[in-house]
Motif scaffolding. Structure first.
Motif, mmCIF file in Angstrom:
data_model
loop_
_atom_site.group_PDB
_atom_site.id
_atom_site.type_symbol
_atom_site.label_atom_id
_atom_site.label_comp_id
_atom_site.label_asym_id
_atom_site.label_seq_id
_atom_site.Cartn_x
_atom_site.Cartn_y
_atom_site.Cartn_z
ATOM 1 N N LEU A 131 0.300 -1.782 16.529
ATOM 2 C CA LEU A 131 -0.023 -1.043 15.311
ATOM 3 C C LEU A 131 -1.530 -1.026 15.096
ATOM 4 O O LEU A 131 -2.112 -0.002 14.740
ATOM 5 C CB LEU A 131 0.672 -1.697 14.110
ATOM 6 C CG LEU A 131 0.403 -1.013 12.783
ATOM 7 C CD1 LEU A 131 1.131 0.310 12.701
ATOM 8 C CD2 LEU A 131 0.796 -1.908 11.625
ATOM 9 N N TRP A 132 -2.136 -2.177 15.345
ATOM 10 C CA TRP A 132 -3.596 -2.243 15.168
ATOM 11 C C TRP A 132 -4.267 -1.221 16.081
ATOM 12 O O TRP A 132 -5.164 -0.499 15.668
ATOM 13 C CB TRP A 132 -4.107 -3.651 15.466
ATOM 14 C CG TRP A 132 -5.520 -3.834 15.008
ATOM 15 C CD1 TRP A 132 -5.922 -4.244 13.769
ATOM 16 C CD2 TRP A 132 -6.710 -3.560 15.761
ATOM 17 N NE1 TRP A 132 -7.289 -4.242 13.693
ATOM 18 C CE2 TRP A 132 -7.810 -3.826 14.897
ATOM 19 C CE3 TRP A 132 -6.972 -3.117 17.054
ATOM 20 C CZ2 TRP A 132 -9.138 -3.676 15.301
ATOM 21 C CZ3 TRP A 132 -8.297 -2.960 17.453
ATOM 22 C CH2 TRP A 132 -9.374 -3.236 16.580
ATOM 23 N N TYR A 150 -4.027 0.402 2.709
ATOM 24 C CA TYR A 150 -2.737 -0.262 2.928
ATOM 25 C C TYR A 150 -2.871 -1.765 3.105
ATOM 26 O O TYR A 150 -2.123 -2.531 2.536
ATOM 27 C CB TYR A 150 -2.036 0.324 4.159
ATOM 28 C CG TYR A 150 -1.556 1.723 3.917
ATOM 29 C CD1 TYR A 150 -0.430 1.948 3.130
ATOM 30 C CD2 TYR A 150 -2.230 2.807 4.447
ATOM 31 C CE1 TYR A 150 0.021 3.237 2.889
ATOM 32 C CE2 TYR A 150 -1.788 4.106 4.218
ATOM 33 C CZ TYR A 150 -0.663 4.307 3.433
ATOM 34 O OH TYR A 150 -0.239 5.571 3.195
ATOM 35 N N ARG A 151 -3.824 -2.174 3.904
ATOM 36 C CA ARG A 151 -3.924 -3.599 4.213
ATOM 37 C C ARG A 151 -4.673 -4.347 3.130
ATOM 38 O O ARG A 151 -4.288 -5.414 2.701
ATOM 39 C CB ARG A 151 -4.620 -3.787 5.572
ATOM 40 C CG ARG A 151 -4.737 -5.241 6.008
ATOM 41 C CD ARG A 151 -3.347 -5.823 6.192
ATOM 42 N NE ARG A 151 -3.375 -7.152 6.783
ATOM 43 C CZ ARG A 151 -3.436 -8.282 6.072
ATOM 44 N NH1 ARG A 151 -3.497 -8.228 4.757
ATOM 45 N NH2 ARG A 151 -3.433 -9.446 6.696
ATOM 46 N N LEU B 50 1.880 -1.398 7.807
ATOM 47 C CA LEU B 50 0.440 -1.312 7.553
ATOM 48 C C LEU B 50 -0.038 -2.411 6.609
ATOM 49 O O LEU B 50 -1.153 -2.898 6.702
ATOM 50 C CB LEU B 50 0.089 0.061 6.976
ATOM 51 C CG LEU B 50 0.079 1.216 7.984
ATOM 52 C CD1 LEU B 50 -0.082 2.539 7.275
ATOM 53 C CD2 LEU B 50 -1.021 1.021 9.010
ATOM 54 N N LYS B 51 0.847 -2.793 5.706
ATOM 55 C CA LYS B 51 0.520 -3.889 4.789
ATOM 56 C C LYS B 51 0.279 -5.188 5.547
ATOM 57 O O LYS B 51 -0.447 -6.053 5.082
ATOM 58 C CB LYS B 51 1.701 -4.095 3.827
ATOM 59 C CG LYS B 51 1.380 -3.784 2.385
ATOM 60 C CD LYS B 51 2.525 -4.266 1.530
ATOM 61 C CE LYS B 51 2.733 -3.482 0.266
ATOM 62 N NZ LYS B 51 1.616 -2.960 -0.429
ATOM 63 N N LYS B 52 0.941 -5.283 6.731
ATOM 64 C CA LYS B 52 0.826 -6.519 7.514
ATOM 65 C C LYS B 52 -0.071 -6.349 8.736
ATOM 66 O O LYS B 52 -0.002 -7.132 9.670
ATOM 67 C CB LYS B 52 2.231 -6.963 7.959
ATOM 68 C CG LYS B 52 3.079 -7.473 6.808
ATOM 69 C CD LYS B 52 4.456 -7.906 7.269
ATOM 70 C CE LYS B 52 5.338 -6.700 7.498
ATOM 71 N NZ LYS B 52 6.736 -6.985 7.787
ATOM 72 N N LEU B 53 -0.863 -5.301 8.716
ATOM 73 C CA LEU B 53 -1.785 -5.052 9.831
ATOM 74 C C LEU B 53 -2.521 -6.357 10.173
ATOM 75 O O LEU B 53 -3.064 -7.012 9.291
ATOM 76 C CB LEU B 53 -2.788 -3.986 9.398
ATOM 77 C CG LEU B 53 -3.548 -3.228 10.472
ATOM 78 C CD1 LEU B 53 -2.583 -2.365 11.290
ATOM 79 C CD2 LEU B 53 -4.580 -2.334 9.801
#
Ligand SMILES: [Zn+2]
Lengths: 194, 169
Positions: A131-132, A150-151, B50-53
Motif C-alpha cells: 500500500l505504501w 488519511y494517515r 490508508l489509516k494504517k499506512l
C-alpha cells in the motif's frame, strides 16, 4: 474527522510553554511526539531515506527557531507539517534541478519511474509495504495530500494551507488518488486470488 | 439514494466526510444493489487501509542531531545578547555643542583681537550687577546676540544629548 488527531494537545501546549520559558530540553519531548509523523511525511514526499532524514531534521530545527511564530491557539502538528512540506518541496525542487526531473506539486506525471524498492527496509511493516508503494507512486501532490488526510488525519483546509493550494485542489487530488488506489487495490485482490 | 448519487458522492468525498444520513441511505441502497455494495466495501477497505499506512521508524540520531543544532542556535543568540549595546546617541547634538563652543570661542577671539573685550566683560557683571550688564548698550549689540544665539544653540544640543542617553537605556 472532527476530533483532534491526537490526545497530546495539552502536553504539547505545556511543553511549548516550557520551551518558551527557556527549557530547551522540553523540545526533545516534543520531537518524541511528532518525529515519526514528520519522517513519514518527509519520506512520502521526497522518497529518499537520506533526503527524508535531512528534511525532518531541518523541519524540527526550523520549528524550534521559529517557535515565536507558532500560534498556541491552533494545533501544533499542522504547523509542523506545513514546515515539513515546504522543506520537502524545496528538496524535491533542488533534486529535480540536479537530476533534470520535473517535480512540483501540480504537474508531475513524469516522475513515476523512480525505484521505491530501496525504501523497503525503512518500512518495517511488511504487510503495509504494498500500500505504501501504491501511495508513494502517486504524483507528489496526491501522495502528500493522501498521507496527510488519511494517515495523519489533518483537515482539508489545513492540508491546503500546508501545501499552498486551494481546498478545492486538495479535494481533487484526494479524489484522483482514491481512484488510482482503488484500482491498485482491486488488482492486488485479483493477484492474490490467482 | 440511487446508484448515480452514490457514485457522485464517492467521487466528491471520502466516506469519512459522509453525513450520518448519507451513510445510512447509501448502506440501505447497497443492501439491494451488489454493484454499489462492492463500491462501498472497496472504499471502506481502502480508507481503513490508508489509516494504517505504515510509517518508517524514526532513527535515534534525529533527536540528538536536532538538539545539538538548537543548542548551537541558542548559544549564538546568547552571545549576541551579551554583547554590550553601544549607547545610541545621534551625531547631531554633539556637533551642535561643538559648533556652539566654536562660535563662542571665535567671537571671543575676534573681540580680543579688536580690543573690544567688553562684550564678554564678565568683570562688569560682577561690579555693576547683572541688570546693568545685560542692558548695557554694549551687550545689546549684534555680537551679544550672536553669543546668546550660540549659547542657546549648544544648550539645545546638550539637552538633546541627555535625552538620547535616556532613550538608549
Ligand atoms: Zn446501486
Amino acid at each position: 474527522m472532527d476530533q483532534a488527531p491526537s490526545g497530546d494537545n495539552e502536553d504539547v501546549r505545556r511543553l511549548i510553554c516550557a520551551i518558551r520559558n527557556g527549557d530547551q530540553q522540553a523540545y526533545s519531548k516534543v520531537m518524541q511526539l511528532y518525529q515519526r509523523r514528520v519522517i513519514a511525511l518527509a519520506l512520502m514526499i521526497v522518497r529518499d531515506s537520506g533526503g527524508a532524514e535531512d528534511v525532518a531534521q531541518d523541519a524540527f530545527v526550523r520549528a524550534y527557531t521559529h517557535l515565536d511564530r507558532y500560534d498556541e491557539q491552533r494545533e501544533f502538528y499542522p504547523w509542523l507539517a506545513t514546515i515539513t512540506v515546504r522543506l520537502a518541496r524545496n528538496w524535491l525542487r533542488t533534486e529535480a534541478r540536479t537530476t533534470a526531473r520535473e517535480d512540483v506539486f501540480v504537474a508531475d506525471e513524469t516522475e513515476t519511474n523512480i525505484s521505491l524498492d530501496s525504501l523497503d527496509e525503512i518500512i518495517a511493516d511488511e504487510s503495509g509495504r504494498k500500500l505504501w508503494h501504491s501511495v508513494a507512486s502517486l504524483p507528489s501532490g496526491e501522495r502528500t495530500a493522501t498521507l496527510l488526510y488519511y494517515r495523519q488525519e489533518m483537515k482539508v483546509v489545513d492540508i491546503a494551507a500546508a501545501m499552498d493550494v486551494s481546498s478545492g485542489t486538495i479535494k481533487t487530488m484526494l479524489f484522483r488518488a482514491r481512484q488510482k488506489l482503488r484500482v491498485a487495490l482491486e488488482e492486488d485482490k485479483l493477484e492474490s486470488e490467482n | 439514494m440511487n446508484c448515480e448519487q452514490i457514485r457522485e458522492l464517492l467521487d466528491e468525498f471520502p466516506l469519512t466526510e459522509f453525513s450520518a444520513q448519507q451513510l445510512v441511505a447509501a448502506e440501505k441502497h447497497a443492501g439491494n444493489c451488489p454493484e454499489c455494495e462492492k463500491l462501498l466495501t472497496t472504499e471502506k477497505e481502502l480508507e481503513s487501509l490508508l489509516k494504517k499506512l505504515p510509517e518508517p521508524e524514526a532513527s535515534a540520531d534525529l533527536t540528538a542531531a536536532v538538539m545539538t543544532r538548537i543548542q548551537q542556535h541558542d548559544e549564538k543568540i546568547k552571545i549576541v545578547a551579551q554583547e554590550p549595546t553601544p549607547i545610541q546617541t545621534s551625531e547631531w547634538p554633539i556637533s551642535m555643542v561643538a559648533a556652539g563652543i566654536a562660535i563662542t570661542f571665535c567671537i571671543y577671539a575676534y573681540e580680543l583681537f579688536n580690543g573690544r573685550s567688553t562684550t564678554f566683560n564678565l568683570y562688569s557683571l560682577w561690579t555693576d550687577g547683572w541688570q546693568q550688564w545685560l542692558f548695557s548698550p554694549v551687550q545689546l549689540n549684534l555680537v551679544g546676540l550672536l553669543i546668546a544665539g550660540s549659547f542657546a544653540f549648544y544648550l539645545f544640543g546638550f539637552f538633546s544629548m541627555l535625552r538620547d542617553r535616556e532613550f538608549s537605556r
